[in-house]
Design an enzyme around this catalytic site. Structure first.
Site, short mmCIF file in Angstrom:
data_model
loop_
_atom_site.label_atom_id
_atom_site.label_comp_id
_atom_site.label_asym_id
_atom_site.label_seq_id
_atom_site.Cartn_x
_atom_site.Cartn_y
_atom_site.Cartn_z
N ASN A 181 -8.99 7.48 4.19
CA ASN A 181 -8.68 7.80 5.60
C ASN A 181 -8.05 9.16 5.86
O ASN A 181 -7.31 9.33 6.83
CB ASN A 181 -7.83 6.68 6.21
N GLY A 189 -9.30 -6.84 8.88
CA GLY A 189 -8.19 -6.15 9.53
C GLY A 189 -7.90 -6.74 10.90
O GLY A 189 -7.11 -7.67 11.04
N ARG A 190 -8.61 -6.22 11.91
CA ARG A 190 -8.34 -6.64 13.29
C ARG A 190 -8.33 -8.15 13.49
O ARG A 190 -7.43 -8.66 14.19
CB ARG A 190 -9.33 -5.96 14.23
N GLN A 214 0.83 -1.19 0.00
CA GLN A 214 0.00 0.00 0.00
C GLN A 214 0.88 1.25 0.00
O GLN A 214 1.64 1.49 0.95
CB GLN A 214 -0.94 0.00 1.21
N ASN A 226 -9.32 11.05 10.45
CA ASN A 226 -8.37 12.17 10.39
C ASN A 226 -9.04 13.48 10.01
O ASN A 226 -8.46 14.30 9.27
CB ASN A 226 -7.20 11.84 9.45
N TYR A 269 -5.76 10.93 4.25
CA TYR A 269 -4.36 11.21 3.91
C TYR A 269 -4.29 12.00 2.60
O TYR A 269 -5.32 12.47 2.11
CB TYR A 269 -3.56 9.90 3.89
N ARG A 325 -7.69 1.99 -2.63
CA ARG A 325 -8.57 2.00 -1.45
C ARG A 325 -9.14 3.40 -1.22
O ARG A 325 -8.39 4.38 -1.19
CB ARG A 325 -7.78 1.57 -0.21
C1 8OZ Z 1 -3.84 3.47 12.26
C2 8OZ Z 1 -2.80 4.21 12.80
C3 8OZ Z 1 -2.02 4.95 11.94
C4 8OZ Z 1 -2.27 4.96 10.58
C5 8OZ Z 1 -4.94 4.34 8.04
C6 8OZ Z 1 -2.58 4.06 7.72
O1 8OZ Z 1 -5.89 4.63 8.80
C7 8OZ Z 1 -3.57 4.20 8.58
C8 8OZ Z 1 -3.32 4.21 10.06
C9 8OZ Z 1 -4.10 3.47 10.92
O2 8OZ Z 1 -5.13 4.19 6.84
#
Ligand code: 8OZ
Length: 368
Positions: A180, A319-320, A101, A237, A182, A229
């Site tokens: 997420n 995931g988890r 990723q 965030n 970013y 994704r």
């Molecule tokens: C949890 C902690 C830090 C980064 C994401 C890459 O949420 C992350 C991430 C997840 O996509």
């Protein structure tokens, strides 16, 4: 048996998978502190999880500027490529496939994590009400510096080089992290992108950075090995958009012109409730995509089996459950109990809570 489709072979674009159980990307903050490299420990961890049809690595920064947390791995140096080679070998020799990723965090960073203590960068100088971990403490993400248009080509070039490095490291493909909150997500959404140049304003302009990144990585990889994704209805965030349905309908139509490997959606809030807000329609977004659909977020055995059986998804990313269960696909197939996850060892540290969760054969004792 109608139950078995989740465990049957599939293709994600041109990547052939032994089953439809995917290991979702999971940040674990265990890269080598001195050079952000994965090493033998990561090879062991991912190798243990090679029962998955496909493994998506933890998010990996495409450049030092793309880093937002302590101890996340990169894919921009030779040392990192060498580390990832160990990982790809360990996974592929067990018949699984692995994609990396590619990640740039944008404003979700802090000067202490940035080259020369610089401010993090973003489409616009708007702070996220979020936090990052700088290696010592959780710190607020500060107001970022708005990127100049002339700086964008070099970030796109970082993605291209990272894609090339991924090939050298032996990956089966790449996943673009456009979820997420970013950097790519920051460009797509009108809450974080208030630019008045070619990268902001209209949907076409807000999608321009993603389009350039896609075209850069597609100069290295065939489209059937490039997945993406997105998290349309997540506010992770502090990301916000006035009309996510419209934004992501546009984005998915754009993706269709490239013939990508798969579309991977985080359904609902990242790591949280699966609810879709008023006016949102997840099924309509999936329906727009003309390739392999992968769903993620809170799936358990029953939900995954029914989503694949009724055709709403082709692949399910866990995931988890994959953290605490290295042999998750076997456990799902056998309807065996799952180990409990230890939240204290999620981020940072070494083998504890990482490579020491037992398989069924070793006995289902939860990590201490
Ligand atoms: C949890 C902690 C830090 C980064 C994401 C890459 O949420 C992350 C991430 C997840 O996509």
């Amino acid at each position: 048996m109608t139950d078995t489709k989740l465990f049957s072979p599939a293709k994600a674009g041109t990547i052939e998978l032994k089953n439809r159980v995917v290991m979702a990307p999971l940040t674990r903050n265990r890269a080598r502190a001195e050079d952000d490299s994965p090493y033998e420990l990561h090879a062991e961890y991912y190798g243990q999880r090679a029962g998955a049809g496909l493994i998506i690595t933890e998010a990996s920064q495409v450049s030092p500027q793309g880093k937002g947390y302590a101890w996340t791995p990169g894919i921009h140096s030779d040392a990192q490529v060498e580390g990832w080679k160990k990982v790809t070998r360990a996974v592929q020799e067990k018949g699984s496939k692995i994609v990396i990723q590619l990640w740039h965090v944008g404003r979700i960073s802090h000067p202490v994590l940035q080259p020369d203590g610089a401010d993090p960068v973003a489409p616009s100088a708007i702070a996220a009400q979020s936090k990052t971990f700088d290696g010592t403490a959780f710190v607020d993400t500060p107001t970022p510096r708005a990127l100049k248009a002339e700086e964008i080509p070099s970030i796109v070039e970082d993605y291209r080089k990272a894609a090339e490095n991924a090939k050298r490291a032996g990956f089966d493909g790449i996943e673009i992290h456009a979820a997420n909150g970013y950097l790519i997500d920051q460009f797509l959404r009108d809450g974080s992108n208030q630019r008045d140049d070619a990268y902001g304003g209209s949907l076409e302009n807000r999608s321009r950075f993603l389009k350039e990144v896609l075209e850069a990585v597609l100069s290295v990889w065939e489209p059937g090995r490039v997945g993406i994704r997105l998290s349309p209805f997540s506010n992770a965030n502090d990301i916000a958009d006035s009309n996510p349905q419209e934004t992501f309908s546009y984005v998915i139509r754009l993706l269709n012109s490239y013939g990508l490997s798969y579309l991977h959606l985080v359904e609902g809030q990242t790591g949280g409730p699966r609810d879709i807000p008023e006016g949102g329609d997840l099924a309509a977004l999936y329906a727009l995509f003309n390739g392999t659909r992968m769903g993620n977020n809170g799936y358990d055995r029953d939900l995954a089996i029914s989503a694949v059986n009724d055709g709403s998804l082709d692949l399910v990313a866990f995931g988890r459950p994959f953290i605490a269960n290295p042999d998750l696909p076997a456990r799902l197939e056998l309807e065996a109990p799952l180990n409990e996850l230890d939240p204290d060892t999620l981020y940072g540290g070494g083998a504890k809570g990482y490579t020491d969760y037992p398989t069924l054969a070793e006995g289902s004792v939860a990590a201490e």
